[in-house]
Design a protein around this motif. Structure first.
Motif, PDB file in Angstrom:
ATOM      1  N   TYR A  22       0.589  14.555 -10.867  1.00 21.09           N
ATOM      2  CA  TYR A  22       0.242  13.139 -10.861  1.00 21.09           C
ATOM      3  C   TYR A  22       1.491  12.293 -10.646  1.00 21.09           C
ATOM      4  CZ  TYR A  22      -1.650   8.642 -12.212  1.00 21.09           C
ATOM      5  OH  TYR A  22      -2.024   7.335 -12.220  1.00 21.09           O
ATOM      6  N   GLU A  23       2.584  12.672 -11.276  1.00 19.10           N
ATOM      7  CA  GLU A  23       3.829  11.915 -11.136  1.00 19.10           C
ATOM      8  C   GLU A  23       4.338  11.953  -9.690  1.00 19.10           C
ATOM      9  OE1 GLU A  23       3.384  14.222 -13.593  1.00 19.10           O
ATOM     10  OE2 GLU A  23       3.078  12.798 -15.220  1.00 19.10           O
ATOM     11  N   GLU A  24       4.246  13.122  -9.042  1.00 20.30           N
ATOM     12  CA  GLU A  24       4.664  13.232  -7.641  1.00 20.30           C
ATOM     13  C   GLU A  24       3.777  12.381  -6.743  1.00 20.30           C
ATOM     14  OE1 GLU A  24       6.365  17.801  -7.527  1.00 20.30           O
ATOM     15  OE2 GLU A  24       4.208  17.456  -7.444  1.00 20.30           O
ATOM     16  N   PHE A  25       2.481  12.388  -7.033  1.00 18.80           N
ATOM     17  CA  PHE A  25       1.528  11.588  -6.261  1.00 18.80           C
ATOM     18  C   PHE A  25       1.871  10.101  -6.360  1.00 18.80           C
ATOM     19  CE2 PHE A  25      -2.514   9.198  -6.244  1.00 18.80           C
ATOM     20  CZ  PHE A  25      -2.938   9.485  -4.957  1.00 18.80           C
ATOM     21  N   VAL A  26       2.120   9.627  -7.562  1.00 18.42           N
ATOM     22  CA  VAL A  26       2.455   8.213  -7.773  1.00 18.42           C
ATOM     23  C   VAL A  26       3.750   7.867  -7.049  1.00 18.42           C
ATOM     24  CG1 VAL A  26       3.159   6.522  -9.521  1.00 18.42           C
ATOM     25  CG2 VAL A  26       1.178   7.981  -9.922  1.00 18.42           C
ATOM     26  N   ASN A  27       4.753   8.737  -7.134  1.00 19.35           N
ATOM     27  CA  ASN A  27       6.032   8.473  -6.467  1.00 19.35           C
ATOM     28  C   ASN A  27       5.867   8.382  -4.958  1.00 19.35           C
ATOM     29  OD1 ASN A  27       7.520   8.341  -8.830  1.00 19.35           O
ATOM     30  ND2 ASN A  27       8.012  10.512  -8.816  1.00 19.35           N
ATOM     31  N   LYS A  28       5.053   9.237  -4.379  1.00 20.72           N
ATOM     32  CA  LYS A  28       4.832   9.196  -2.934  1.00 20.72           C
ATOM     33  C   LYS A  28       4.053   7.951  -2.525  1.00 20.72           C
ATOM     34  CE  LYS A  28       5.219  14.031  -1.844  1.00 20.72           C
ATOM     35  NZ  LYS A  28       5.916  14.224  -0.601  1.00 20.72           N
ATOM     36  N   CYS A  29       3.164   7.483  -3.374  1.00 14.32           N
ATOM     37  CA  CYS A  29       2.353   6.307  -3.050  1.00 14.32           C
ATOM     38  C   CYS A  29       3.135   5.006  -3.172  1.00 14.32           C
ATOM     39  CB  CYS A  29       1.122   6.248  -3.948  1.00 14.32           C
ATOM     40  SG  CYS A  29      -0.094   7.511  -3.551  1.00 14.32           S
ATOM     41  N   GLN A  30       4.247   5.008  -3.864  1.00 14.24           N
ATOM     42  CA  GLN A  30       5.023   3.777  -4.015  1.00 14.24           C
ATOM     43  C   GLN A  30       5.528   3.280  -2.668  1.00 14.24           C
ATOM     44  OE1 GLN A  30       7.956   4.751  -6.945  1.00 14.24           O
ATOM     45  NE2 GLN A  30       6.606   4.257  -8.646  1.00 14.24           N
ATOM     46  N   ASP A  31       5.806   4.171  -1.738  1.00 15.11           N
ATOM     47  CA  ASP A  31       6.258   3.762  -0.413  1.00 15.11           C
ATOM     48  C   ASP A  31       5.149   3.055   0.361  1.00 15.11           C
ATOM     49  OD1 ASP A  31       8.799   4.740  -0.806  1.00 15.11           O
ATOM     50  OD2 ASP A  31       8.345   6.690   0.090  1.00 15.11           O
ATOM     51  N   LEU A  32       3.894   3.340   0.033  1.00 20.60           N
ATOM     52  CA  LEU A  32       2.784   2.714   0.736  1.00 20.60           C
ATOM     53  C   LEU A  32       2.723   1.216   0.474  1.00 20.60           C
ATOM     54  CD1 LEU A  32      -0.039   5.366   0.216  1.00 20.60           C
ATOM     55  CD2 LEU A  32       1.324   4.961   2.266  1.00 20.60           C
ATOM     56  N   ASP A  33       3.243   0.784  -0.674  1.00 20.31           N
ATOM     57  CA  ASP A  33       3.243  -0.644  -0.994  1.00 20.31           C
ATOM     58  C   ASP A  33       4.089  -1.431   0.000  1.00 20.31           C
ATOM     59  OD1 ASP A  33       3.333  -0.132  -4.593  1.00 20.31           O
ATOM     60  OD2 ASP A  33       1.649  -0.186  -3.196  1.00 20.31           O
ATOM     61  N   LYS A  34       5.038  -0.777   0.639  1.00 16.28           N
ATOM     62  CA  LYS A  34       5.939  -1.440   1.568  1.00 16.28           C
ATOM     63  C   LYS A  34       5.326  -1.599   2.957  1.00 16.28           C
ATOM     64  CE  LYS A  34       9.753   0.589  -0.948  1.00 16.28           C
ATOM     65  NZ  LYS A  34      10.770   1.621  -0.938  1.00 16.28           N
ATOM     66  N   MET A  35       4.227  -0.916   3.223  1.00 18.79           N
ATOM     67  CA  MET A  35       3.597  -0.973   4.532  1.00 18.79           C
ATOM     68  C   MET A  35       2.589  -2.122   4.586  1.00 18.79           C
ATOM     69  SD  MET A  35       2.946   3.019   5.402  1.00 18.79           S
ATOM     70  CE  MET A  35       2.707   2.735   7.127  1.00 18.79           C
ATOM     71  N   THR A  36       2.522  -2.757   5.735  1.00 16.71           N
ATOM     72  CA  THR A  36       1.533  -3.813   5.924  1.00 16.71           C
ATOM     73  C   THR A  36       0.269  -3.202   6.528  1.00 16.71           C
ATOM     74  OG1 THR A  36       2.247  -4.315   8.174  1.00 16.71           O
ATOM     75  CG2 THR A  36       3.384  -5.472   6.369  1.00 16.71           C
ATOM     76  N   VAL A  37      -0.769  -3.994   6.570  1.00 12.02           N
ATOM     77  CA  VAL A  37      -2.022  -3.547   7.185  1.00 12.02           C
ATOM     78  C   VAL A  37      -1.782  -3.240   8.665  1.00 12.02           C
ATOM     79  CG1 VAL A  37      -4.365  -4.240   7.777  1.00 12.02           C
ATOM     80  CG2 VAL A  37      -3.439  -4.798   5.536  1.00 12.02           C
ATOM     81  N   ASN A  38      -0.984  -4.057   9.334  1.00 11.25           N
ATOM     82  CA  ASN A  38      -0.670  -3.808  10.745  1.00 11.25           C
ATOM     83  C   ASN A  38       0.056  -2.491  10.933  1.00 11.25           C
ATOM     84  OD1 ASN A  38      -1.878  -6.112  11.673  1.00 11.25           O
ATOM     85  ND2 ASN A  38       0.012  -7.302  11.756  1.00 11.25           N
ATOM     86  N   ASP A  39       0.966  -2.144  10.015  1.00 11.13           N
ATOM     87  CA  ASP A  39       1.679  -0.869  10.096  1.00 11.13           C
ATOM     88  C   ASP A  39       0.703   0.303  10.005  1.00 11.13           C
ATOM     89  OD1 ASP A  39       4.088  -2.256  10.197  1.00 11.13           O
ATOM     90  OD2 ASP A  39       4.481  -2.014   8.049  1.00 11.13           O
ATOM     91  N   VAL A  40      -0.201   0.217   9.055  1.00  9.90           N
ATOM     92  CA  VAL A  40      -1.182   1.294   8.868  1.00  9.90           C
ATOM     93  C   VAL A  40      -2.092   1.398  10.080  1.00  9.90           C
ATOM     94  CG1 VAL A  40      -3.117   2.095   7.449  1.00  9.90           C
ATOM     95  CG2 VAL A  40      -1.092   1.109   6.359  1.00  9.90           C
ATOM     96  N   PHE A  41      -2.539   0.262  10.605  1.00 12.38           N
ATOM     97  CA  PHE A  41      -3.413   0.267  11.769  1.00 12.38           C
ATOM     98  C   PHE A  41      -2.695   0.863  12.981  1.00 12.38           C
ATOM     99  CE2 PHE A  41      -5.563  -2.105  15.345  1.00 12.38           C
ATOM    100  CZ  PHE A  41      -6.689  -1.314  15.333  1.00 12.38           C
ATOM    101  N   ALA A  42      -1.423   0.538  13.170  1.00 11.16           N
ATOM    102  CA  ALA A  42      -0.651   1.102  14.277  1.00 11.16           C
ATOM    103  C   ALA A  42      -0.530   2.616  14.123  1.00 11.16           C
ATOM    104  CB  ALA A  42       0.737   0.455  14.346  1.00 11.16           C
ATOM    105  N   LEU A  43      -0.296   3.090  12.910  1.00 10.48           N
ATOM    106  CA  LEU A  43      -0.226   4.533  12.677  1.00 10.48           C
ATOM    107  C   LEU A  43      -1.555   5.205  12.985  1.00 10.48           C
ATOM    108  CD1 LEU A  43       1.857   4.651   9.388  1.00 10.48           C
ATOM    109  CD2 LEU A  43       2.569   5.433  11.654  1.00 10.48           C
ATOM    110  N   GLN A  44      -2.649   4.554  12.622  1.00 10.59           N
ATOM    111  CA  GLN A  44      -3.971   5.106  12.917  1.00 10.59           C
ATOM    112  C   GLN A  44      -4.209   5.153  14.421  1.00 10.59           C
ATOM    113  OE1 GLN A  44      -6.360   2.436  10.581  1.00 10.59           O
ATOM    114  NE2 GLN A  44      -6.475   3.863   8.867  1.00 10.59           N
ATOM    115  N   LEU A  45      -3.818   4.110  15.122  1.00 14.56           N
ATOM    116  CA  LEU A  45      -3.985   4.090  16.578  1.00 14.56           C
ATOM    117  C   LEU A  45      -3.204   5.217  17.243  1.00 14.56           C
ATOM    118  CD1 LEU A  45      -3.798   0.289  17.432  1.00 14.56           C
ATOM    119  CD2 LEU A  45      -5.781   1.786  17.653  1.00 14.56           C
TER     120      LEU A  45
END
Length: 61
Positions: A22-45
């Motif tokens: 759980y601790e590793e999962f939380v640490n990896k997800c902290q970087d997601l807070d820095k991404m914008t919706v546009n960043d995520v959409f571009a990665l999906q594209l």
């Protein structure tokens, strides 16, 4: 934490370290807070075959 362990780490998988703690999962997800919706959409594209970074940025931008 118990829910995460029960839902995603069943049987032998729990002991093979395929699942993060759980601790590793939380640490990896902290970087997601820095991404914008546009960043995520571009990665999906860019997951679509033949869509390059330039094309994804043109669509997003």
């Amino acid at each position: 934490m118990d829910y995460y362990s029960e839902q995603f780490c069943i049987g032998k998988v729990r002991y093979s370290r395929v699942c993060l703690s759980y601790e590793e999962f939380v640490n990896k997800c902290q970087d997601l807070d820095k991404m914008t919706v546009n960043d995520v959409f571009a990665l999906q594209l860019m997951q679509v075959p033949q869509v390059t970074e330039d094309i994804a940025l043109a669509v997003v931008g």
